[in-house]
Design a protein around this motif. Sequence first.
Motif, PDB file in Angstrom:
ATOM      1  N   LEU A   1      69.046 135.982  21.383  1.00  0.00           N
ATOM      2  CA  LEU A   1      68.163 135.990  20.214  1.00  0.00           C
ATOM      3  C   LEU A   1      68.240 134.647  19.492  1.00  0.00           C
ATOM      4  O   LEU A   1      67.212 134.067  19.117  1.00  0.00           O
ATOM      5  CB  LEU A   1      68.555 137.129  19.273  1.00  0.00           C
ATOM      6  CG  LEU A   1      67.815 137.171  17.927  1.00  0.00           C
ATOM      7  CD1 LEU A   1      66.306 137.283  18.129  1.00  0.00           C
ATOM      8  CD2 LEU A   1      68.329 138.335  17.074  1.00  0.00           C
ATOM      9  N   GLY A   2      69.457 134.151  19.292  1.00  0.00           N
ATOM     10  CA  GLY A   2      69.613 132.859  18.647  1.00  0.00           C
ATOM     11  C   GLY A   2      68.956 131.743  19.439  1.00  0.00           C
ATOM     12  O   GLY A   2      68.303 130.852  18.874  1.00  0.00           O
ATOM     13  N   TYR A   3      69.104 131.797  20.761  1.00  0.00           N
ATOM     14  CA  TYR A   3      68.468 130.799  21.621  1.00  0.00           C
ATOM     15  C   TYR A   3      66.955 130.833  21.454  1.00  0.00           C
ATOM     16  O   TYR A   3      66.298 129.776  21.385  1.00  0.00           O
ATOM     17  CB  TYR A   3      68.849 131.073  23.074  1.00  0.00           C
ATOM     18  CG  TYR A   3      68.128 130.202  24.080  1.00  0.00           C
ATOM     19  CD1 TYR A   3      68.509 128.875  24.273  1.00  0.00           C
ATOM     20  CD2 TYR A   3      67.062 130.711  24.810  1.00  0.00           C
ATOM     21  CE1 TYR A   3      67.840 128.079  25.189  1.00  0.00           C
ATOM     22  CE2 TYR A   3      66.388 129.920  25.726  1.00  0.00           C
ATOM     23  CZ  TYR A   3      66.780 128.607  25.913  1.00  0.00           C
ATOM     24  OH  TYR A   3      66.111 127.807  26.806  1.00  0.00           O
ATOM     25  N   LEU A   4      66.384 132.013  21.383  1.00  0.00           N
ATOM     26  CA  LEU A   4      64.934 132.152  21.218  1.00  0.00           C
ATOM     27  C   LEU A   4      64.471 131.602  19.873  1.00  0.00           C
ATOM     28  O   LEU A   4      63.411 130.973  19.782  1.00  0.00           O
ATOM     29  CB  LEU A   4      64.538 133.627  21.356  1.00  0.00           C
ATOM     30  CG  LEU A   4      64.653 134.210  22.765  1.00  0.00           C
ATOM     31  CD1 LEU A   4      64.588 135.731  22.725  1.00  0.00           C
ATOM     32  CD2 LEU A   4      63.553 133.652  23.672  1.00  0.00           C
ATOM     33  N   VAL A   5      65.261 131.844  18.824  1.00  0.00           N
ATOM     34  CA  VAL A   5      64.916 131.320  17.503  1.00  0.00           C
ATOM     35  C   VAL A   5      64.917 129.795  17.530  1.00  0.00           C
ATOM     36  O   VAL A   5      63.991 129.141  17.015  1.00  0.00           O
ATOM     37  CB  VAL A   5      65.894 131.843  16.431  1.00  0.00           C
ATOM     38  CG1 VAL A   5      65.690 131.116  15.111  1.00  0.00           C
ATOM     39  CG2 VAL A   5      65.707 133.350  16.228  1.00  0.00           C
ATOM     40  N   VAL A   6      65.943 129.209  18.148  1.00  0.00           N
ATOM     41  CA  VAL A   6      66.038 127.751  18.230  1.00  0.00           C
ATOM     42  C   VAL A   6      64.864 127.178  19.015  1.00  0.00           C
ATOM     43  O   VAL A   6      64.240 126.190  18.612  1.00  0.00           O
ATOM     44  CB  VAL A   6      67.371 127.336  18.889  1.00  0.00           C
ATOM     45  CG1 VAL A   6      67.384 125.836  19.193  1.00  0.00           C
ATOM     46  CG2 VAL A   6      68.546 127.694  17.987  1.00  0.00           C
TER      47      VAL A   6
END
Length: 216
Positions: free
Chosen positions: A140-145
């Motif tokens: 999820l964090g990777y997608l946000v970045v």
Amino acid sequence: MRTARLAGLLYLVVAVCGGFAELGARSTIKASDDVAQALRDSADLMKIAFAADVVAYTSFLLVGLALYSMFKDVHRVAAVAMLTMNAVSVAIQSLDLVNHAGAVLAAQRGADELAVLFLDLHGVGYLIAQVFFGGWLIPLGYLVVRSGMMPRVLGYALMVGGVGYLLGLVVELVAPGADGLALALGLLGGLSEITFLLWLLVKGVSAPVRERVLVP
């Protein structure tokens, strides 16, 4: 924008209902001198906690679906990984409610040792689920970045929080007495989730970046 706000609202429901069930009900009972008697005395509270968990887990699955719809075109593999971990976490925690209910039923029937065992087993199931409800924050964090729809620092915070949850689990398994360290690591995950859900509720998301890929 509406999907982001809906995801934020559902995530808030997860935080409130799940926090009440775990911290306001089960943890309070576990801290009692006589756990079985506390279960009998707080049977109604535990039933409410059961219902709160059902609402929380259902909402959490819907959060995953909403975020998947937002990020699926950013990176399909990462989005599928995020949703899969979300769904597995929901499945484990939902099944673990059998132990929650078993603890109350056993206590009401006078099987005190069995009641304590069921409550302990629920704790084990909760730890297993932590692998997934912690791990899902990393994709999820990777997608946000990668998306550019939200500040990148939120994405990095989510990834750090996910690692914190996982390290906290390792600490609990390897060094059960190091509760303070496990709690501190867990707080990394909790704070990152709260920041993320508040951003979704208050700010939503900006226009998506057009340069997207479906696979690495």
